[in-house]
Structures are given as structure tokens and as C-alpha cells.
Design an enzyme around this catalytic site. Structure first.
Site, PDB file in Angstrom:
ATOM      1  N   TYR A 165      67.296  26.621  44.980  1.00 25.10           N
ATOM      2  CA  TYR A 165      67.742  27.736  45.823  1.00 25.10           C
ATOM      3  C   TYR A 165      69.236  27.963  45.618  1.00 25.10           C
ATOM      4  O   TYR A 165      70.033  27.023  45.670  1.00 25.10           O
ATOM      5  CB  TYR A 165      67.439  27.409  47.290  1.00 25.10           C
ATOM      6  CG  TYR A 165      67.878  28.455  48.294  1.00 25.10           C
ATOM      7  CD1 TYR A 165      67.855  29.810  47.980  1.00 25.10           C
ATOM      8  CD2 TYR A 165      68.312  28.090  49.560  1.00 25.10           C
ATOM      9  CE1 TYR A 165      68.252  30.769  48.902  1.00 25.10           C
ATOM     10  CE2 TYR A 165      68.706  29.040  50.493  1.00 25.10           C
ATOM     11  CZ  TYR A 165      68.679  30.371  50.161  1.00 25.10           C
ATOM     12  OH  TYR A 165      69.077  31.311  51.072  1.00 25.10           O
ATOM     13  N   CYS A 166      69.620  29.220  45.394  1.00 23.27           N
ATOM     14  CA  CYS A 166      71.022  29.622  45.285  1.00 23.27           C
ATOM     15  C   CYS A 166      71.689  28.823  44.157  1.00 23.27           C
ATOM     16  O   CYS A 166      71.186  28.769  43.047  1.00 23.27           O
ATOM     17  CB  CYS A 166      71.706  29.431  46.636  1.00 23.27           C
ATOM     18  SG  CYS A 166      73.419  30.016  46.714  1.00 23.27           S
ATOM     19  N   LEU A 167      72.809  28.191  44.430  1.00 21.26           N
ATOM     20  CA  LEU A 167      73.503  27.399  43.426  1.00 21.26           C
ATOM     21  C   LEU A 167      72.646  26.234  42.943  1.00 21.26           C
ATOM     22  O   LEU A 167      72.757  25.801  41.787  1.00 21.26           O
ATOM     23  CB  LEU A 167      74.829  26.886  44.008  1.00 21.26           C
ATOM     24  CG  LEU A 167      75.752  26.088  43.096  1.00 21.26           C
ATOM     25  CD1 LEU A 167      76.044  26.840  41.820  1.00 21.26           C
ATOM     26  CD2 LEU A 167      77.049  25.772  43.826  1.00 21.26           C
TER      27      LEU A 167
ATOM     28  N   GLY B  86      69.563  26.496  42.338  1.00 25.13           N
ATOM     29  CA  GLY B  86      68.724  27.085  41.305  1.00 25.13           C
ATOM     30  C   GLY B  86      69.451  27.179  39.977  1.00 25.13           C
ATOM     31  O   GLY B  86      68.852  26.981  38.908  1.00 25.13           O
TER      32      GLY B  86
END
Length: 616
Positions: free
Chosen positions: A347-349, A351
């Protein structure tokens, strides 16, 4: 419950991977992305360099980490190009006259009983003028005057031939900040809602607002976090899906959640959250917990809970987060669920980090992944949204100076950056409600999580800003891991990629660009909502929709505008589609794996959410 920190690699060669001990030596710095300043060794540099850096760090503290050079350079670029464009100057003069005429006509019309249609409207996310009295004189004229100025400056700071787009965007952003500061809604004697509330309550709202201001000022000066309100306690109300910590090292704790079905799919799921936030955005309240949902769908779920770093962790690198984070977690899962591939979800960073790890594993022939899911995660940063306003060589160097003496980027500095992007709502509307209307902040699970911020290690954050944001190395073929360049095209496992429609941190068109850099089986989902709200889209959530489409391996590229035009909206949550996608790529269900017992460390069983998430 904690396992030994030396884990046996589950791959056939039987290699042993040793994770850094709690009190062990500092992590290797041999694989640094770029040569960045090191807080520990700075004293070994020449005294002149230290003097320069100390002076820049002092200035950075005064400006909150914002580079004055970047501001001046943007305005200089804008002013010089405007000065040589007489046609643009004439256009702006005509627009000024037209807006002034509209204001005059509206002022005359507003004095009549039937009123007149307003010539200017606030942006959809701007709720400062929602009160009905803003449509009545004289408040309507003040509102329209502000919106007219906003309209003119938007035009004045639009792009011109030769003007760098980033400088135009920065000039517009800075004007927006200045205008928001002097908006009529911020002043009690100009805001009809404040006037009415003060008259109704006899001024008691101002007394309560003053108390709120004193409380917030004290917490800011003391750098103290506001305790979670009743009903939003971590481990009791939030992050409360049953589980146990099964592994920990200096960097993270690994949580294994208890099964809630009689049988489970053999392939476990590993969540890699961003370390810019606490992990429990993915295990928020029971009704909107993605972890709980997947456990109840018959999956074995593991979660990385990152440690909140301090000054002693200033030397942690991006490579450390990959090697001693993602790879260490895979090693641990391999010993708990042997001979099973892993569905990895970032998720987000987190990812972005997972994409780096997956590409490295593909390059090295490591086949432990069954699939990769990336949620609101960018791998190409050329169109990284409004955060690019804060990234250039001068600004990155300034942030490095800012982190130099404290070893990390602190919570308030990160919070100010994100809040300034939506200052209308996140700063000024909140301040008006809290300090002039005397209203307490509405407690929500997402709001409590949003206030539970973390710190960024100096070296890692510098590498992230330089190597990914500033130089965009990952998709440019210049990102090296262990001395060798990696390529996203090497990833062959199926990808499930999620973008959110109104995301201003990871814009969905930027997330969509992964289709340009991979050839594997890829399913792309575009869901309603923003960076956080779009991911928290549990079944039953009202007014939710999404689009979904699968790209076959080696298919031709489809641009994002054509893609969205040809895909029908589906009502409801995208979570069931993700669960179905994972189930189709998993084996037949079997007995859940046991949560392992402690091995010789003498430590007691540690239930979820563990200890790292509770660190201030």
C-alpha cells in the site's frame, strides 16, 4: 509471540538469512542508491562544510523545511516570462476588468429581492462558504470578491511558452496559500456563521475556541501527540483483529492473524504498508478492516508493522527496508507456511517498495511470490501529483539539511506538507470550526489514524526523494539493487493494481502507468474516493463504485482516458473482486497453519497489534 531472529530460507538451496539483531551492528550501507550525507559521519567532514550545513539547517528550521531558493526561482521564472509577453498581460488586464464587472453586476443584483446568480463558485472540495448566509449581502460580495481574485490568479499563473510547468504550478500553489490565509471566512467579523454562533451563544463559542487554541499550541510546543478519544483505542477498538506477533527484528514486527474459517487457502497474504503511516489503516475498525475481511474470506494474513524510527535509526536506507523488511518477512513466512507461495500486497510507499522487491526477486530467480497487489502505489514519479511541488534539487537538499541534526523528518513537518495541499479544508476550515465556533474535532477512526503519524529516517527519506521522486530511477532503468539494475518487466506473477479517482498523493493516472512498464497478467481497478478513503471501501459502504479490467500478458497499451471511457462503473465495493481474484490464483483450501510456538528466547506470547505500533 516472537520467533528467533535467525530464519531458515525456505528455498530449495536451504540458504540461511540472518536478520539484524536488536542491539547488532548497523545495517550495511554498501547498496546506497546515491551518495547522500550520513548523519553519523558528518563530523568527519571539513569544518567549513559543517559550518555551511549548520547554517542551512538553522534556516531550514525557520522556514519549516521549505527552500526559499525554490520559491524565489519559481516567481523569477514566472515574472520574466510574463514581462516578455504583452499579449498575456493584455489578456490578464481584460480578465481583471471582466471579473470586476461581474462583481459589480452581482453586487447590484444581490441588493434586489430576487438576487442574482453568483458569477463565481468555490471548488468542489472547498466547504468554507457552505453556510446559507454567504449568499446574502454583504457576505455574498466578500465571498465573490475572494473567488474572483482566486479566478484571476489561477489564470495569471497558468503556463506560458518557455515557463517551466513546475514553476507555474508552484507559483499557483503559493498564491493559493496566500489567498487562503486572507479568505473572509477566516475572520470572525466577516464570517456570518461565526457572527450568528457568537450572537446565539453569547460569545461562549469564542471562550471555548480560545481553550482549544491554548491546548493545540501547548501540544505543538511540546511536540505531544493528542491521546486517542474514548472508543478509538489501538488494540481495543482499532487494530483489533485477533493475531500474534510471530517475528520481530530491529525494523518491524510480523503479525500473523488467527484464522476465522475452518479451512483456508494455502497461499498466505503478506501486507507491506508504508512506513510513512502506521499499518492499522488496513485493520481499522472491525467493520472496515481489510485484514478482517480477508481472514473471514479464508485467507491466512500476515502484516508488517514498521518501527517508528528515532535519531539512532538515521542510517536506515531504502535497501534496509527491502532486505531487512520485505525479504525478512518472506523468510519468516516461509518457515511458518513452508512450500507455499505468498500473495504480497503493498500500500502506498509500501507498494513501491514491494515492486522493487518483486523485480529484484524476479531478476534473481526467487519464485516465492504467487501474486503482487499494489494499492495506490506509484512506480513512475513523472506525474506524481501535487507532492512534486515540494521536490527539486534545492528542496531536497534543504530537507536533507533539515534532517541533518535530528536524524529524521519529524511528524509535524510531514503533516504540514500534506495539509497544505488541501489547506482550505485541512487547515482553515478546521481552524474556524475549532477556534471561532468552539467545536471539537469530530472523532473518527480514520481521523485518529491520520493523527498517529510517524518519522522518516534521514538516509532512507533522502534516497527516496532523490532516487525515485527527483530522478525517477525505477522506470528509467537506473535503479540498482545489490549493484545490479532491476527491471519491472522481469515481474511475471499476476498483478492486481488499484488506483483511486480523487487521489492527490498517488494520482490514478500515475498509478495506471505500471501498464507501460510491465508485460505480465495485470488487473487494474479504479475506485471512487481518495488515497485513503478509496482503499477503505468495505462492502456496504454507501455511494461506492469502481471499474475493473484485466490485461492479458503482452497486450497492446491502452491510454488511461481511453481505458476509463470504455469501462463501465460497478456499484459497491471492490474488495470482493480482489478476494475473488486472489482465490482464483490460490490452491484448494486446507487446514489453517498453526501459529508457531516460541523457540527458546524466553519471551512471552505477544498478541496483535504488538509493541512497535504503540511507540510514540
Amino acid at each position: 509471540m516472537l520467533r528467533s531472529e535467525t530464519m531458515v530460507d525456505p528455498r530449495p538451496n536451504g540458504a540461511v538469512s540472518t536478520v539484524a539483531k536488536e542491539q547488532g551492528t548497523s545495517m550495511s550501507r554498501a547498496n546506497a542508491l546515491v551518495p547522500v550525507p550520513d548523519a553519523r559521519n558528518e563530523a568527519e567532514r571539513h569544518p567549513h562544510a559543517i559550518l555551511d550545513r549548520a547554517s542551512r539547517a538553522a534556516l531550514a528550521r525557520l522556514t519549516g523545511g521549505v527552500s526559499p531558493h525554490s520559491i524565489i526561482a519559481a516567481w523569477q521564472d514566472w515574472a520574466l516570462h510574463l514581462s516578455r509577453s504583452p499579449g498575456r498581460q493584455l489578456e490578464l488586464a481584460e480578465l481583471f476588468a471582466a471579473n470586476f464587472a461581474k462583481l459589480g453586476a452581482h453586487g447590484m443584483g444581490a441588493a434586489l429581492p430576487e438576487g442574482a446568480d453568483p458569477p463565481f463558485e468555490p471548488r468542489p472540495y472547498d466547504h468554507r462558504f457552505d453556510h446559507p448566509s454567504w449568499e446574502k449581502p454583504p457576505f455574498a460580495f466578500w465571498k465573490q470578491g475572494f473567488l474572483a481574485a482566486q479566478d484571476w490568479w489561477d489564470a495569471a499563473t497558468s503556463t506560458m511558452p518557455g515557463l517551466r510547468k513546475q514553476d507555474a504550478d508552484r507559483a499557483r500553489f503559493q498564491v493559493r496559500q496566500a489567498l487562503d490565509l486572507v479568505a473572509p471566512s477566516n475572520f470572525p467579523w466577516l464570517n456570518p456563521e461565526i457572527i450568528e454562533e457568537t450572537a446565539t451563544r453569547g460569545g461562549w463559542n469564542l471562550v471555548e475556541g480560545a481553550a482549544h487554541f491554548a491546548e493545540d499550541l501547548t501540544r505543538t510546543l511540546l511536540q505531544a501527540k493528542k491521546p486517542a478519544p474514548e472508543g478509538y483505542r489501538i488494540g481495543e477498538d482499532l487494530a483489533c483483529t485477533p493475531g500474534e506477533v510471530v517475528f520481530r527484528n530491529k525494523m518491524f514486527e510480523l503479525i500473523q492473524y488467527r484464522p476465522q474459517t475452518d479451512d483456508v487457502h494455502p497461499e498466505p497474504i503478506l501486507f507491506v504498508p508504508a512506513w510513512i503511516m502506521k499499518y492499522y489503516i488496513l485493520d481499522l475498525s472491525p467493520e472496515n478492516s481489510m485484514v478482517r475481511y480477508l481472514v473471514r474470506e479464508g485467507f491466512t494474513v500476515f502484516m508488517i508493522s514498521w518501527r517508528n524510527p528515532g535519531m539512532e535509526h538515521a542510517d536506515w536506507s531504502l535497501e534496509d527496508y527491502r532486505k531487512h523488511g520485505v525479504m525478512a518477512a518472506l523468510d519468516a513466512i516461509g518457515s511458518i507456511v513452508p512450500d507455499a507461495k505468498v500473495h504480497a500486497n503493498g500500500y502506498c510507499l509500501g507498494g513501491t517498495l514491494l515492486a522493487i522487491a518483486a523485480a529484484t526477486m524476479a531478476r534473481d530467480g526467487d519464485d516465492r511470490l504467487a501474486s503482487v497487489t499494489l494499492m495506490a502505489a506509484q512506480i513512475d514519479f513523472a506525474e506524481a501529483g501535487e507532492l512534486l511541488l515540494f521536490v527539486d534539487e534545492s528542496q531536497v537538499a534543504f530537507i536533507e539539511d533539515f534532517m541533518w541534526d535530528q536524524g529524521y523528518l519529524d511528524r509535524p513537518q510531514m503533516t504540514r506538507t500534506f495539509a497544505s495541499i488541501r489547506a482550505e479544508d485541512l487547515i482553515y476550515s478546521r481552524a474556524t470550526n475549532r477556534y471561532f465556533l468552539g467545536r471539537e474535532d469530530l472523532a473518527t477512526d480514520l481521523g485518529v489514524w491520520n493523527g498517529d503519524t510517524t518519522r522518516m529516517p534521514a538516509r532512507m527519506h533522502s534516497e527516496y526523494l532523490r532516487g525515485l521522486f527527483l530522478e525517477n530511477r525505477l522506470t528509467a532503468g537506473r535503479f540498482a539493487v545489490e549493484g545490479r539494475v532491476i527491471a519491472l518487466k522481469d515481474i511475471s506473477v499476476p498483478l492486481f493494481v488499484v488506483g483511486t479517482e480523487t487521489d492527490h498523493i498517488a494520482p490514478w493516472r500515475s498509478v495506471y502507468k505500471i501498464r507501460l512498464f510491465t508485460d505480465c497478467d495485470l488487473t487494474f481497478v479504479l475506485t471512487s474516493g481518495g488515497h485513503n478513503g478509496g482503499i477503505l471501501s468495505e462492502p456496504g459502504h454507501p455511494r461506492r463504485h469502481y471499474r475493473i479490467d484485466r490485461r492479458e500478458p503482452d497486450s497492446l497499451y491502452v491510454d488511461p482516458d481511453s481505458w476509463i471511457a470504455s469501462r463501465e462503473e460497478r456499484e459497491g465495493s471492490w474488495w470482493p473482486s480482489m478476494a475473488e481474484w486472489l482465490a482464483c490464483r490460490s490452491g484448494a483450501r486446507r487446514t489453517p497453519p498453526a501459529i508457531p510456538t516460541l523457540r527458546g528466547s524466553g519471551r512471552k506470547r505477544l498478541n496483535a497489534p504488538g509493541t512497535y505500533v504503540l511507540e510514540p
